[in-house]
Design a protein around this motif. Sequence first.
Motif, PDB file in Angstrom:
ATOM      1  N   LEU A 159       0.488  -0.803  -0.307  1.00 19.85           N
ATOM      2  CA  LEU A 159      -0.662   0.300   0.430  1.00 19.85           C
ATOM      3  C   LEU A 159       1.036   1.224   0.376  1.00 19.85           C
ATOM      4  N   VAL A 160       2.136   1.744   0.609  1.00 18.20           N
ATOM      5  CA  VAL A 160       3.011   2.112   1.180  1.00 18.20           C
ATOM      6  C   VAL A 160       3.527   2.594  -1.009  1.00 18.20           C
ATOM      7  N   GLY A 161       4.201   1.405  -1.003  1.00 16.86           N
ATOM      8  CA  GLY A 161       3.854   1.436  -2.680  1.00 16.86           C
ATOM      9  C   GLY A 161       2.950   2.096  -3.371  1.00 16.86           C
ATOM     10  N   GLU A 162       1.735   2.345  -3.422  1.00 16.71           N
ATOM     11  CA  GLU A 162       0.456   2.644  -3.978  1.00 16.71           C
ATOM     12  C   GLU A 162       0.388   4.181  -3.991  1.00 16.71           C
ATOM     13  N   LEU A 163       1.140   4.590  -2.519  1.00 14.13           N
ATOM     14  CA  LEU A 163       1.170   6.135  -1.753  1.00 14.13           C
ATOM     15  C   LEU A 163       1.433   6.757  -2.712  1.00 14.13           C
ATOM     16  N   LEU A 164       3.053   6.256  -2.912  1.00 15.09           N
ATOM     17  CA  LEU A 164       4.165   6.862  -4.172  1.00 15.09           C
ATOM     18  C   LEU A 164       3.464   8.037  -4.905  1.00 15.09           C
ATOM     19  N   VAL A 165       2.630   6.989  -6.381  1.00 17.21           N
ATOM     20  CA  VAL A 165       2.154   7.514  -7.168  1.00 17.21           C
ATOM     21  C   VAL A 165       0.936   8.869  -6.932  1.00 17.21           C
ATOM     22  N   PHE A 166       0.346   8.943  -6.156  1.00 15.34           N
ATOM     23  CA  PHE A 166      -1.131  10.107  -5.403  1.00 15.34           C
ATOM     24  C   PHE A 166      -0.123  11.291  -5.755  1.00 15.34           C
ATOM     25  N   PRO A 167      -1.346  12.565  -6.161  1.00 16.47           N
ATOM     26  CA  PRO A 167      -0.731  13.734  -6.147  1.00 16.47           C
ATOM     27  C   PRO A 167       0.298  13.691  -4.732  1.00 16.47           C
ATOM     28  N   PRO A 168       1.626  14.892  -5.020  1.00 16.25           N
ATOM     29  CA  PRO A 168       1.879  15.901  -3.849  1.00 16.25           C
ATOM     30  C   PRO A 168       1.924  15.720  -2.578  1.00 16.25           C
ATOM     31  N   LEU A 169       0.270  16.688  -2.775  1.00 18.05           N
ATOM     32  CA  LEU A 169      -0.018  16.907  -1.391  1.00 18.05           C
ATOM     33  C   LEU A 169      -1.010  15.514  -0.432  1.00 18.05           C
ATOM     34  N   VAL A 170      -1.564  15.268  -0.993  1.00 13.94           N
ATOM     35  CA  VAL A 170      -2.009  13.639  -0.665  1.00 13.94           C
ATOM     36  C   VAL A 170      -1.315  12.785  -0.173  1.00 13.94           C
ATOM     37  N   ARG A 222       1.874  13.902   0.157  1.00 14.14           N
ATOM     38  CA  ARG A 222       2.492  14.044   1.896  1.00 14.14           C
ATOM     39  C   ARG A 222       2.073  13.194   3.053  1.00 14.14           C
ATOM     40  N   GLU A 223       0.535  13.937   2.498  1.00 17.30           N
ATOM     41  CA  GLU A 223      -0.123  14.257   4.384  1.00 17.30           C
ATOM     42  C   GLU A 223      -0.664  12.644   4.242  1.00 17.30           C
ATOM     43  N   LEU A 224      -1.084  11.997   3.372  1.00 18.30           N
ATOM     44  CA  LEU A 224      -0.969  10.383   3.402  1.00 18.30           C
ATOM     45  C   LEU A 224      -0.054   9.608   4.138  1.00 18.30           C
ATOM     46  N   LEU A 225       0.983   9.378   4.245  1.00 18.32           N
ATOM     47  CA  LEU A 225       2.956   9.127   3.971  1.00 18.32           C
ATOM     48  C   LEU A 225       2.801   9.582   5.654  1.00 18.32           C
ATOM     49  N   THR A 226       2.654  10.815   5.606  1.00 21.45           N
ATOM     50  CA  THR A 226       2.733  11.432   7.031  1.00 21.45           C
ATOM     51  C   THR A 226       1.862  11.119   7.650  1.00 21.45           C
TER      52      THR A 226
END
Length: 287
Positions: free
Chosen positions: A218-229, A231-235
């Motif tokens: 799932l972390v790998g999937e989050l990497l391709v999200f828009p930058p602002l989204v 940054r929020e989700l990984l943080t």
Amino acid sequence: MSAAQTGTTAAATPANGRTYRQEAAVAPVNLANHFLECCKLNRYLTVVDGHRFVITEDFARNIAIPPDAAAMAAIYSRDKLVAQAAILPLGQLAKKLKKKRDRDSYERLFSLIEEQALDERVRDSAHTLLEKGFREAEIKSIEAELNDQLSPARARYREFLDHVRRMMDGAMTPAAFVEEFKDFTANVAGRLDFGIYSFCLDRLFGSLRIPSAVKQLLVGELLVFPPLVRRELLTNILVFPGQTEDLKRFVKNTVLAELGRSVAVEIELLEAYRMRRITLDDLAGTA
């Protein structure tokens, strides 16, 4: 006082049938100033203690939201659904005003929203309410339109939660679950409150019943999200109470390897801010 001001949960129940966790009330703050701080950090709006993002229910008819904070949310919210919800209590207040001076001030406010709101629908709604004199029928029409946008996404969210339970029970393979997550995300993008989507992911990454292999995928999937989204989700993963050190290390190493040093530093700084290790002034000094 609203849930967004105290840091508690909105009274309304989210689509999963459960309320968010209740947090102890904190001293009242100026909510508009708090929203302004979120804007300066280029963030989605949060409640004052930062434990969750603002959702559309925070602007429901039975919740008292300060007008200046609602105006700030209508203009600057990165979540378009929250911005659309924020204009509704302002319209409700405006239609009750009898004194010309008070009404004129709200007409100027709606003109400002029409000119400066980030979301086109908010600008259109402000124009319509201003043009129609803040009639109740127009307010209800905007409210109904918002609910029509939210309802299918909320239904898809409830469906996804069934897959989460299956994953927790070992009834889905990691690969199948990730495909379901990708389909769910594609279906609700822009049609589900960011705060509810974020809440869902917090529970995934915080659950001991979700295998580490799934979380890493799932972390790998989050990497391709828009930058602002992204940054929020990984943080969120890094600051989640009780998060494992192994997952934190994996996130940081993956971000550095896949996205580079500058993105890694952005996430590191936001993590430090959210953990209250640095202030907004400190961040300004790093720009």
